[in-house]
Motif scaffolding. Structure first.
Motif, PDB file in Angstrom:
ATOM      1  N   UNK A 158       0.790  -1.165  -0.043  1.00 25.17           N
ATOM      2  CA  UNK A 158       0.296   0.006   0.278  1.00 25.17           C
ATOM      3  C   UNK A 158       1.234   1.267   0.059  1.00 25.17           C
ATOM      4  N   UNK A 159       0.646   2.641  -1.183  1.00 26.84           N
ATOM      5  CA  UNK A 159       1.312   3.669  -0.580  1.00 26.84           C
ATOM      6  C   UNK A 159       0.565   4.048   0.561  1.00 26.84           C
ATOM      7  N   UNK A 160       0.385   5.009   0.975  1.00 28.09           N
ATOM      8  CA  UNK A 160       0.399   5.926   2.635  1.00 28.09           C
ATOM      9  C   UNK A 160       0.560   6.487   2.309  1.00 28.09           C
ATOM     10  N   UNK A 161       1.158   7.341   1.594  1.00 30.96           N
ATOM     11  CA  UNK A 161       1.524   9.217   2.264  1.00 30.96           C
ATOM     12  C   UNK A 161       2.577   9.856   0.458  1.00 30.96           C
ATOM     13  N   UNK A 162       3.030  10.798   0.647  1.00 28.29           N
ATOM     14  CA  UNK A 162       3.744  11.025  -0.032  1.00 28.29           C
ATOM     15  C   UNK A 162       3.630  12.217   0.847  1.00 28.29           C
ATOM     16  N   UNK A 163       5.729  12.809  -0.044  1.00 26.04           N
ATOM     17  CA  UNK A 163       6.256  14.301   0.880  1.00 26.04           C
ATOM     18  C   UNK A 163       6.225  15.103   0.058  1.00 26.04           C
ATOM     19  N   UNK A 164       6.056  16.276   0.186  1.00 29.28           N
ATOM     20  CA  UNK A 164       5.523  17.468  -0.581  1.00 29.28           C
ATOM     21  C   UNK A 164       6.927  17.779  -0.124  1.00 29.28           C
ATOM     22  N   UNK A 165       8.170  19.097  -0.755  1.00 28.84           N
ATOM     23  CA  UNK A 165       8.208  19.886  -0.946  1.00 28.84           C
ATOM     24  C   UNK A 165       8.514  21.035  -0.766  1.00 28.84           C
ATOM     25  N   UNK A 166       8.263  22.510  -0.744  1.00 26.13           N
ATOM     26  CA  UNK A 166       8.369  23.992  -1.704  1.00 26.13           C
ATOM     27  C   UNK A 166      10.319  24.616  -1.398  1.00 26.13           C
ATOM     28  N   UNK A 167      10.052  25.567  -2.367  1.00 22.38           N
ATOM     29  CA  UNK A 167      11.005  25.467  -2.633  1.00 22.38           C
ATOM     30  C   UNK A 167      10.867  27.049  -2.062  1.00 22.38           C
ATOM     31  N   UNK A 168      10.149  27.523  -1.074  1.00 17.73           N
ATOM     32  CA  UNK A 168      10.732  27.893   0.322  1.00 17.73           C
ATOM     33  C   UNK A 168      10.452  27.340   1.958  1.00 17.73           C
ATOM     34  N   UNK A 169      10.644  26.736   1.097  1.00 15.80           N
ATOM     35  CA  UNK A 169      10.756  25.927   2.446  1.00 15.80           C
ATOM     36  C   UNK A 169       9.865  24.887   3.174  1.00 15.80           C
ATOM     37  N   UNK A 170       8.742  25.063   3.271  1.00 16.08           N
ATOM     38  CA  UNK A 170       7.721  24.424   3.212  1.00 16.08           C
ATOM     39  C   UNK A 170       8.053  23.175   2.855  1.00 16.08           C
ATOM     40  N   UNK A 171       7.325  22.343   4.138  1.00 15.95           N
ATOM     41  CA  UNK A 171       6.806  21.514   3.541  1.00 15.95           C
ATOM     42  C   UNK A 171       5.209  20.509   3.872  1.00 15.95           C
ATOM     43  N   UNK A 172       5.340  19.489   3.459  1.00 12.07           N
ATOM     44  CA  UNK A 172       3.995  19.095   3.430  1.00 12.07           C
ATOM     45  C   UNK A 172       3.398  17.587   3.153  1.00 12.07           C
ATOM     46  N   UNK A 173       2.554  17.085   3.580  1.00 10.42           N
ATOM     47  CA  UNK A 173       2.217  15.213   3.254  1.00 10.42           C
ATOM     48  C   UNK A 173       1.037  15.208   2.530  1.00 10.42           C
ATOM     49  N   UNK A 174       0.776  14.371   1.721  1.00  9.24           N
ATOM     50  CA  UNK A 174      -0.538  14.483   1.127  1.00  9.24           C
ATOM     51  C   UNK A 174      -0.785  12.718   0.804  1.00  9.24           C
ATOM     52  N   UNK A 175      -2.234  12.570   1.191  1.00  2.00           N
ATOM     53  CA  UNK A 175      -2.653  11.234   1.814  1.00  2.00           C
ATOM     54  C   UNK A 175      -4.179  11.089   0.813  1.00  2.00           C
ATOM     55  N   UNK A 176      -4.133   9.862  -0.096  1.00  2.00           N
ATOM     56  CA  UNK A 176      -5.650   9.335  -0.626  1.00  2.00           C
ATOM     57  C   UNK A 176      -5.451   8.106  -0.771  1.00  2.00           C
ATOM     58  N   UNK A 177      -6.492   7.467  -1.078  1.00  2.00           N
ATOM     59  CA  UNK A 177      -6.908   6.655  -1.450  1.00  2.00           C
ATOM     60  C   UNK A 177      -6.113   5.560  -2.191  1.00  2.00           C
ATOM     61  N   UNK A 178      -6.073   5.874  -3.534  1.00  2.00           N
ATOM     62  CA  UNK A 178      -5.074   6.272  -4.936  1.00  2.00           C
ATOM     63  C   UNK A 178      -4.124   7.121  -4.911  1.00  2.00           C
ATOM     64  N   UNK A 179      -3.471   6.738  -6.164  1.00  2.00           N
ATOM     65  CA  UNK A 179      -2.633   8.021  -6.377  1.00  2.00           C
ATOM     66  C   UNK A 179      -2.453   7.493  -8.275  1.00  2.00           C
ATOM     67  N   UNK A 180      -1.769   8.052  -8.871  1.00  2.00           N
ATOM     68  CA  UNK A 180      -1.169   8.311 -10.248  1.00  2.00           C
ATOM     69  C   UNK A 180      -0.184   8.968 -10.279  1.00  2.00           C
ATOM     70  N   UNK A 181       0.461   8.590 -11.169  1.00  2.00           N
ATOM     71  CA  UNK A 181       1.640   9.470 -10.524  1.00  2.00           C
ATOM     72  C   UNK A 181       2.594   9.472 -12.180  1.00  2.00           C
TER      73      UNK A 181
END
Length: 507
Positions: free
Chosen positions: A213-236
Motif C-alpha cells: 500500500x502507498x500510504x502517503x506523499x512527502x511534499x517540498x516547496x522551494x520556500x522550505x515549507x514541507x507538507x504531506x498528502x494522503x489518498x486512497x489511490x495515486x497516479x504518477x
C-alpha cells in the motif's frame, strides 16, 4: 475547487483526497478532466507554477550522455533540463501540437525486435484515441487509414507490397507555443469543478509505502515549507524521466526486477546539409503534380509522412521508420517552411534554383529499440535544491538501431525507384550518425507496461506491480517507442486509465 499555491499553506499542512495525481502535465490534466464532476475528490500536485520559472526548471538539471556503436560518445548534460518544462501544462507549454497515433505495427510483437509487443492492440486503443482527438479538438485517425483525396493531395503511387504508406499528422491548437490563450483555458478551467483541486509549487519528493500500500506523499516547496498528502489511490504522471526518478528516489519503489529507469527510448531526426562537393539528404520527385500531401506550403498544416508499415518491417526485418518531406524555396533557401524542419538541405536548394526538377528535403526517423542499457539512474552525490538526487541519463543505441535505419532508407529508395516516383539521396555515414541527429523532447519506456512483473514495471491497467493503489501514466509506460509524437498516445492511455479508475469506484 481552486488552484492553490502550496507555498502559501501553513508549514506541515496535510492534503487529503480520494485520488491524488502527481504531476500537472498533459497526462495529469487529461486524467483530471475525465474525472471532473464525478464522485471522487481529485487533487493534482504540480511541482511548477503557472509560468516557466528558472528556479523550478533548475530542479530538472542532471547529466546525460548519448552512446552508439562506432560513434564517439556525445555529452548531453543540457538535455535533462532543456527537454522538459516544470509548470502546469508540462511540456505542453512548448509542444508544437503535432499529433498522430502509433501504428498497428508498434503494438505488435515483432520477433526480430527484442522486448517488442504491447499488452493491448491498436484496435483496442481506437476508442481511446478517438476520445483523445476529441479532447485536443483534432480530426480522428481511423484505424483503416483512408486514402487522401483531392488533386493537391495525391499520395505517391508506391506498391502496397513494399509496405510504405502515407501516415497522417494533425495539429492541435492546445499548446502554449501555438495558442497560449486556448492552452491557458485548457490547463486551468477544469479546476473550477467542485471535486478538483490543483496545488502548484508542490514537489513530491517521496512516495511512502507500507507493504503493498502507498500510504502517503512527502511534499517540498522551494520556500522550505514541507507538507504531506494522503489518498486512497495515486497516479504518477510526471514524465518519462521524472516518473523513474521519483520511484527510484522512493526506496526503489517498483524496482524489484531492476526495470525502473531502464529501456529509455527517445526520438531523433537524421538529415544533413550538402554543398557543391557533397550531397545532402534529398528526394527528387519525378511527378510534376503538387506534393501538398507530404510537404504543405505552410507549417502546422495537416500532412502525411512516409511510413513503413508492418509489411515493410516484416519484409526488411526492421523497426518503424518515417521520412518527413519539406519544401525549399529557391528564393529563400535558408527559410524552413515546415514546422518540423531540422535543417534545409543546401543540395536541394541549389538544385531547385537550377530548375532540375521537383526536389524536396527530408529527414528520417527510425524507431529507437528497447535497450536495457539505455536508462535513467540517480546520482546520489548530486542533489537539487530540494535534496532530491539528480538524474543521469544514458541514451544508448545498439547496432540494430543503425543497421535498421540504413536498411529502411534503402527500402524506401528502392520503393521510390521501382514505382518511378523518384530518387532518394542518403549521405550520412554510420560513424557520424550520432553527431548528426537532432533530439526531440520525447522520453519513453522507463516504467514499461507488461503483464509479467519480471518484464514490466506496471501491468496492462497501468497499476504498479509492487503496489495495489499506485498507477503510472505517460510515455514512460510505452513498451516500444514507435515514431509518432507520443502525446496523443499518452493521452489515450490516460483516458483508458480514467475509465478503469471509475469502474473501480463503482465496484
Amino acid at each position: 475547487m481552486a488552484i492553490i499555491d502550496a507555498r502559501t499553506l501553513p508549514d506541515a499542512s496535510r492534503i487529503e483526497a480520494d485520488l491524488i495525481i502527481i504531476g500537472g502535465g498533459m497526462a495529469g490534466i487529461a486524467l483530471a478532466k475525465e474525472l471532473a464532476g464525478g464522485p471522487l475528490r481529485v487533487t493534482i500536485l504540480e511541482s511548477g507554477g503557472l509560468e516557466i520559472d528558472a528556479d523550478n526548471q533548475a530542479l530538472y538539471a542532471g547529466f546525460g550522455m548519448q552512446r552508439a556503436p562506432g560513434n564517439p560518445d556525445r555529452p548531453f548534460d543540457d538535455y535533462p533540463v532543456q527537454s522538459r518544462v516544470r509548470a502546469l501544462g508540462g511540456s505542453g507549454m512548448v509542444w508544437g501540437g503535432k499529433c498522430a497515433p502509433l501504428d498497428p505495427a508498434d503494438f505488435a510483437e515483432r520477433p526480430w525486435i527484442p522486448y517488442s509487443g504491447w499488452p493491448v492492440t491498436r484496435a483496442q486503443m481506437q476508442p481511446y484515441y478517438d476520445r483523445a482527438c476529441d479532447l485536443l479538438e483534432i480530426p480522428r485517425f481511423p484505424l483503416d487509414r483512408p486514402r487522401p483525396s483531392g488533386p493537391e493531395r495525391q499520395p505517391l503511387a508506391l506498391d502496397p507490397a513494399d509496405g510504405f504508406f502515407p501516415a497522417p499528422r494533425e495539429f492541435s491548437r492546445f499548446s502554449g507555443g501555438v495558442d497560449k490563450t486556448a492552452f491557458d483555458a485548457f490547463r486551468t478551467q477544469f479546476a473550477e469543478v467542485p471535486n478538483i483541486a490543483v496545488y502548484l509549487h508542490a514537489n513530491v519528493t517521496r512516495i511512502r509505502r507500507e507493504g503493498l500500500e502507498i500510504v502517503g506523499l512527502d511534499i517540498a516547496c522551494l520556500n522550505d515549507h514541507r507538507h504531506t498528502a494522503q489518498a486512497a489511490r495515486y497516479v504518477l504522471a510526471v514524465g518519462g524521466i521524472e516518473n523513474a526518478r521519483l520511484l527510484l528516489a522512493s526506496d526503489n519503489l517498483g524496482n524489484g526486477h531492476d526495470l525502473v529507469g531502464r529501456f529509455f527510448q527517445g526520438h531523433v531526426t537524421y538529415s544533413n546539409d550538402g554543398d557543391d562537393q557533397n550531397e545532402g539528404t534529398a528526394i527528387a520527385i519525378s511527378r510534376a503534380t503538387p506534393m501538398d500531401l507530404y510537404a504543405p506550403d505552410k507549417g502546422r498544416t495537416a500532412h502525411c509522412v512516409i511510413g513503413a508499415g508492418l509489411p515493410a518491417q516484416t519484409r526488411m526485418k526492421t523497426g518503424n521508420f518515417t521520412a518527413t518531406l519539406f519544401r525549399v524555396r529557391a528564393s529563400e533557401p535558408q527559410t524552413p517552411v515546415a514546422a518540423d524542419t531540422v535543417t534545409i538541405s543546401k543540395t536541394v536548394a541549389r538544385l531547385a534554383r537550377q530548375g532540375d526538377g521537383q526536389l524536396l528535403g527530408y529527414f528520417a526517423m527510425a524507431e529507437h529499440f528497447p535497450n536495457p542499457d539505455s536508462r535513467v539512474t540517480l546520482d546520489s552525490d548530486q542533489k537539487d535544491a530540494l535534496g532530491m538526487p539528480r538524474v543521469r541519463l544514458t541514451w544508448a543505441y545498439g547496432d540494430k538501431d543503425y543497421v535498421d535505419l540504413e536498411r529502411s532508407v534503402a527500402g524506401l529508395a528502392d520503393a521510390l525507384g521501382a514505382s518511378g516516383e523518384g530518387r532518394l539521396c542518403w549521405s550520412l555515414e554510420r560513424s557520424k550518425l550520432l553527431g548528426a541527429c537532432s533530439a526531440s523532447r520525447h522520453h519513453m519506456g522507463t516504467t514499461r507496461m507488461h503483464a509479467d512483473p519480471a518484464k514490466g514495471v506496471v501491468d496492462p491497467d497501468l497499476r504498479l506491480h509492487e503496489a495495489r493503489n499506485l498507477y503510472v501514466t505517460g510515455s514512460s509506460v510505452f513498451p516500444t517507442s514507435g515514431i509518432a509524437n507520443p502525446t496523443l498516445t499518452l493521452l489515450a492511455l490516460t483516458i483508458r486509465l480514467a475509465d478503469h479508475l471509475k469502474q473501480e469506484t463503482v465496484r
